[in-house]
Design a protein around this motif. Structure first.
Motif, PDB file in Angstrom:
ATOM      1  N   VAL A 113     -32.418  -5.882  -4.877  1.00 15.49           N
ATOM      2  CA  VAL A 113     -31.698  -4.916  -3.994  1.00 15.49           C
ATOM      3  C   VAL A 113     -30.657  -5.476  -3.018  1.00 15.49           C
ATOM      4  CG1 VAL A 113     -32.191  -2.772  -2.640  1.00 15.49           C
ATOM      5  CG2 VAL A 113     -34.028  -3.526  -4.494  1.00 15.49           C
ATOM      6  N   TRP A 114     -29.541  -4.761  -3.069  1.00 14.03           N
ATOM      7  CA  TRP A 114     -28.453  -5.193  -2.190  1.00 14.03           C
ATOM      8  C   TRP A 114     -27.963  -4.003  -1.398  1.00 14.03           C
ATOM      9  CZ3 TRP A 114     -27.147 -10.322  -2.106  1.00 14.03           C
ATOM     10  CH2 TRP A 114     -27.410 -11.203  -3.214  1.00 14.03           C
ATOM     11  N   GLN A 115     -27.545  -4.317  -0.077  1.00 17.14           N
ATOM     12  CA  GLN A 115     -26.881  -3.598   0.799  1.00 17.14           C
ATOM     13  C   GLN A 115     -25.597  -3.747   0.940  1.00 17.14           C
ATOM     14  OE1 GLN A 115     -28.277  -2.899   4.710  1.00 17.14           O
ATOM     15  NE2 GLN A 115     -26.800  -1.158   5.288  1.00 17.14           N
ATOM     16  N   ILE A 116     -24.677  -2.975   0.596  1.00 16.47           N
ATOM     17  CA  ILE A 116     -23.256  -3.238   1.000  1.00 16.47           C
ATOM     18  C   ILE A 116     -22.884  -2.388   2.287  1.00 16.47           C
ATOM     19  CG2 ILE A 116     -20.864  -2.872   0.427  1.00 16.47           C
ATOM     20  CD1 ILE A 116     -22.447  -4.357  -1.669  1.00 16.47           C
ATOM     21  N   PRO A 117     -22.735  -3.223   3.318  1.00 16.28           N
ATOM     22  CA  PRO A 117     -22.310  -2.526   4.678  1.00 16.28           C
ATOM     23  C   PRO A 117     -21.399  -1.176   4.339  1.00 16.28           C
ATOM     24  CG  PRO A 117     -22.434  -4.942   4.897  1.00 16.28           C
ATOM     25  CD  PRO A 117     -22.520  -4.592   3.399  1.00 16.28           C
ATOM     26  N   ALA A 118     -22.135  -0.102   5.095  1.00 13.63           N
ATOM     27  CA  ALA A 118     -21.129   1.168   5.061  1.00 13.63           C
ATOM     28  C   ALA A 118     -19.803   1.177   5.353  1.00 13.63           C
ATOM     29  CB  ALA A 118     -21.908   2.217   5.734  1.00 13.63           C
ATOM     30  N   GLU A 119     -19.397   0.308   6.347  1.00 16.84           N
ATOM     31  CA  GLU A 119     -17.999   0.131   6.839  1.00 16.84           C
ATOM     32  C   GLU A 119     -17.092  -0.544   5.656  1.00 16.84           C
ATOM     33  OE1 GLU A 119     -20.466  -1.564   8.508  1.00 16.84           O
ATOM     34  OE2 GLU A 119     -20.973   0.112   9.859  1.00 16.84           O
ATOM     35  N   GLN A 120     -17.586  -1.602   5.193  1.00 16.98           N
ATOM     36  CA  GLN A 120     -17.208  -2.201   3.976  1.00 16.98           C
ATOM     37  C   GLN A 120     -17.136  -1.333   2.852  1.00 16.98           C
ATOM     38  OE1 GLN A 120     -19.268  -6.023   3.662  1.00 16.98           O
ATOM     39  NE2 GLN A 120     -19.045  -6.700   5.863  1.00 16.98           N
ATOM     40  N   SER A 121     -18.166  -0.747   2.511  1.00 15.35           N
ATOM     41  CA  SER A 121     -17.989   0.329   1.352  1.00 15.35           C
ATOM     42  C   SER A 121     -17.022   1.293   1.494  1.00 15.35           C
ATOM     43  CB  SER A 121     -19.043   0.859   0.890  1.00 15.35           C
ATOM     44  OG  SER A 121     -19.458   1.845   2.051  1.00 15.35           O
ATOM     45  N   GLN A 122     -16.716   1.822   2.783  1.00 11.53           N
ATOM     46  CA  GLN A 122     -15.689   2.819   2.941  1.00 11.53           C
ATOM     47  C   GLN A 122     -14.311   2.197   2.991  1.00 11.53           C
ATOM     48  OE1 GLN A 122     -17.046   4.404   6.869  1.00 11.53           O
ATOM     49  NE2 GLN A 122     -19.074   5.281   5.964  1.00 11.53           N
ATOM     50  N   ALA A 123     -14.037   0.975   3.440  1.00 19.67           N
ATOM     51  CA  ALA A 123     -12.826   0.316   3.310  1.00 19.67           C
ATOM     52  C   ALA A 123     -12.538   0.066   1.857  1.00 19.67           C
ATOM     53  CB  ALA A 123     -13.077  -1.139   3.911  1.00 19.67           C
ATOM     54  N   LEU A 124     -13.739  -0.233   1.025  1.00 19.38           N
ATOM     55  CA  LEU A 124     -13.566  -0.473  -0.355  1.00 19.38           C
ATOM     56  C   LEU A 124     -12.941   0.941  -1.026  1.00 19.38           C
ATOM     57  CD1 LEU A 124     -13.542  -2.182  -2.629  1.00 19.38           C
ATOM     58  CD2 LEU A 124     -16.001  -1.580  -3.012  1.00 19.38           C
ATOM     59  N   ALA A 125     -13.410   2.187  -0.488  1.00 21.47           N
ATOM     60  CA  ALA A 125     -13.016   3.360  -0.990  1.00 21.47           C
ATOM     61  C   ALA A 125     -11.694   3.570  -0.866  1.00 21.47           C
ATOM     62  CB  ALA A 125     -13.947   4.499  -0.475  1.00 21.47           C
ATOM     63  N   ALA A 126     -11.104   3.164   0.354  1.00 19.53           N
ATOM     64  CA  ALA A 126      -9.770   3.379   0.610  1.00 19.53           C
ATOM     65  C   ALA A 126      -8.608   2.950  -0.700  1.00 19.53           C
ATOM     66  CB  ALA A 126      -9.391   2.858   1.846  1.00 19.53           C
ATOM     67  N   LEU A 127      -9.178   2.008  -1.313  1.00 23.79           N
ATOM     68  CA  LEU A 127      -8.513   1.476  -2.343  1.00 23.79           C
ATOM     69  C   LEU A 127      -8.195   2.301  -3.657  1.00 23.79           C
ATOM     70  CD1 LEU A 127      -9.733  -2.437  -2.219  1.00 23.79           C
ATOM     71  CD2 LEU A 127      -7.891  -1.321  -0.872  1.00 23.79           C
ATOM     72  N   ALA A 128      -9.020   3.261  -3.587  1.00 27.07           N
ATOM     73  CA  ALA A 128      -9.219   3.926  -4.781  1.00 27.07           C
ATOM     74  C   ALA A 128      -8.047   4.867  -5.250  1.00 27.07           C
ATOM     75  CB  ALA A 128     -10.519   5.034  -4.775  1.00 27.07           C
ATOM     76  N   GLN A 129      -7.716   4.535  -6.355  1.00 32.25           N
ATOM     77  CA  GLN A 129      -6.291   5.247  -7.107  1.00 32.25           C
ATOM     78  C   GLN A 129      -6.703   5.658  -8.316  1.00 32.25           C
ATOM     79  OE1 GLN A 129      -2.891   2.939  -6.539  1.00 32.25           O
ATOM     80  NE2 GLN A 129      -2.934   2.847  -4.328  1.00 32.25           N
ATOM     81  N   ARG A 130      -5.870   6.573  -9.055  1.00 30.78           N
ATOM     82  CA  ARG A 130      -6.117   7.026 -10.349  1.00 30.78           C
ATOM     83  C   ARG A 130      -5.931   5.681 -11.483  1.00 30.78           C
ATOM     84  NH1 ARG A 130      -5.708  12.450 -12.127  1.00 30.78           N
ATOM     85  NH2 ARG A 130      -6.095  11.574 -14.123  1.00 30.78           N
ATOM     86  N   SER A 131      -4.903   4.876 -11.035  1.00 30.21           N
ATOM     87  CA  SER A 131      -4.709   3.853 -11.792  1.00 30.21           C
ATOM     88  C   SER A 131      -4.677   2.397 -10.746  1.00 30.21           C
ATOM     89  CB  SER A 131      -3.154   3.744 -12.554  1.00 30.21           C
ATOM     90  OG  SER A 131      -3.057   2.572 -13.144  1.00 30.21           O
ATOM     91  N   MET A 132      -5.382   1.443 -10.977  1.00 32.86           N
ATOM     92  CA  MET A 132      -5.790   0.509 -10.012  1.00 32.86           C
ATOM     93  C   MET A 132      -5.523  -0.798 -10.609  1.00 32.86           C
ATOM     94  SD  MET A 132      -9.210   1.851  -8.233  1.00 32.86           S
ATOM     95  CE  MET A 132      -9.649   2.713  -9.631  1.00 32.86           C
ATOM     96  N   GLN A 133      -4.953  -1.856 -10.029  1.00 30.55           N
ATOM     97  CA  GLN A 133      -4.932  -3.368 -10.321  1.00 30.55           C
ATOM     98  C   GLN A 133      -5.732  -4.178  -9.128  1.00 30.55           C
ATOM     99  OE1 GLN A 133      -0.979  -4.471 -11.115  1.00 30.55           O
ATOM    100  NE2 GLN A 133      -1.348  -3.923 -13.299  1.00 30.55           N
ATOM    101  N   LEU A 134      -6.981  -4.452  -9.485  1.00 33.47           N
ATOM    102  CA  LEU A 134      -7.852  -5.103  -8.442  1.00 33.47           C
ATOM    103  C   LEU A 134      -7.976  -6.439  -8.842  1.00 33.47           C
ATOM    104  CD1 LEU A 134     -10.436  -2.133  -8.284  1.00 33.47           C
ATOM    105  CD2 LEU A 134      -8.652  -2.464  -6.703  1.00 33.47           C
ATOM    106  N   GLN A 135      -8.055  -7.317  -7.836  1.00 36.99           N
ATOM    107  CA  GLN A 135      -8.770  -8.499  -7.833  1.00 36.99           C
ATOM    108  C   GLN A 135      -9.836  -8.900  -7.210  1.00 36.99           C
ATOM    109  OE1 GLN A 135      -5.315  -8.227  -6.666  1.00 36.99           O
ATOM    110  NE2 GLN A 135      -4.600  -8.091  -8.627  1.00 36.99           N
ATOM    111  N   VAL A 136     -11.015  -9.355  -7.995  1.00 40.41           N
ATOM    112  CA  VAL A 136     -11.980  -9.555  -7.133  1.00 40.41           C
ATOM    113  C   VAL A 136     -12.530 -10.947  -7.188  1.00 40.41           C
ATOM    114  CG1 VAL A 136     -14.654  -9.070  -7.095  1.00 40.41           C
ATOM    115  CG2 VAL A 136     -12.993  -7.056  -7.812  1.00 40.41           C
TER     116      VAL A 136
END
Length: 185
Positions: free
Chosen positions: A135-158
């Motif tokens: 079980v992992w918790q992604i801190p809420a501030e970080q998950s919300q910052a991640l949500a800001a990257l959402a687009q219909r077409s995305m190119q992401l580097q992890v």
């Protein structure tokens, strides 16, 4: 008439130095009307953190998610259809996790809300007999910052290194530091 899912495409480049997993994956995500950008991006993050190095034992797949309550958000099934890895998001109840634990070799949960520690405190004792549960918790501030990257077409580097996760686009980057609430025995 029901509203249909919105299709999102993500070209995902993964460099996981902790697990020595590298590769490029093209994901097609059917985002249900009730799913937020935050939840969709956590699904993509969970994929990146759990994709196997090879597909000899089956590949990791996005399931129907919210469209089918009996399926996890992601799963890895072998060639016979047996579930190797069950991955859920949010705050599933203990009965669901016990059932998943009985059906699969591994179970992972990624919580991302402010209330995740409260949820976990309420069910932790019931799940101590699940040695294959993480079980992992992604801190809420970080998950919300991640949500800001959402687009219909995305190119992401992890990029994953020393437990830290960096999700980048051409314009910006988000650092994610998951907190382990329970690790497998």
């Amino acid at each position: 008439m029901a509203i249909k899912a919105t299709i999102h495409k993500a070209q995902l480049q993964i460099a996981d130095m902790d697990r020595h997993v590298y590769g490029e994956h093209n994901l097609t995500i059917a985002r249900q009307p009730s799913e937020t950008d935050e939840r969709m991006m956590i699904r993509i993050l969970a994929f990146a953190l759990n994709v196997p190095a090879d597909e000899l034992r089956g590949k990791l797949e996005l399931s129907k998610g919210l469209a089918d309550a009996e399926e996890p958000e992601l799963w890895q099934r072998d060639l016979t259809g047996d579930i190797l890895h069950w991955i859920d998001l949010g705050q599933p109840d203990d009965r669901r996790l016990l059932k998943a634990h009985g059906r699969s070799e591994r179970v992972s949960v990624y919580g991302y809300a402010y209330s995740t520690p409260i949820w976990w405190a309420g069910i932790e004792a019931k799940l101590q007999r699940c040695p294959r549960l993480a079980v992992w918790q992604i801190p809420a501030e970080q998950s919300q910052a991640l949500a800001a990257l959402a687009q219909r077409s995305m190119q992401l580097q992890v990029t994953v290194q020393d437990g830290g996760i960096y999700v980048s686009t051409a314009d910006t980057s988000v650092e994610i530091n998951p907190v382990a609430l329970k690790t497998p025995a």
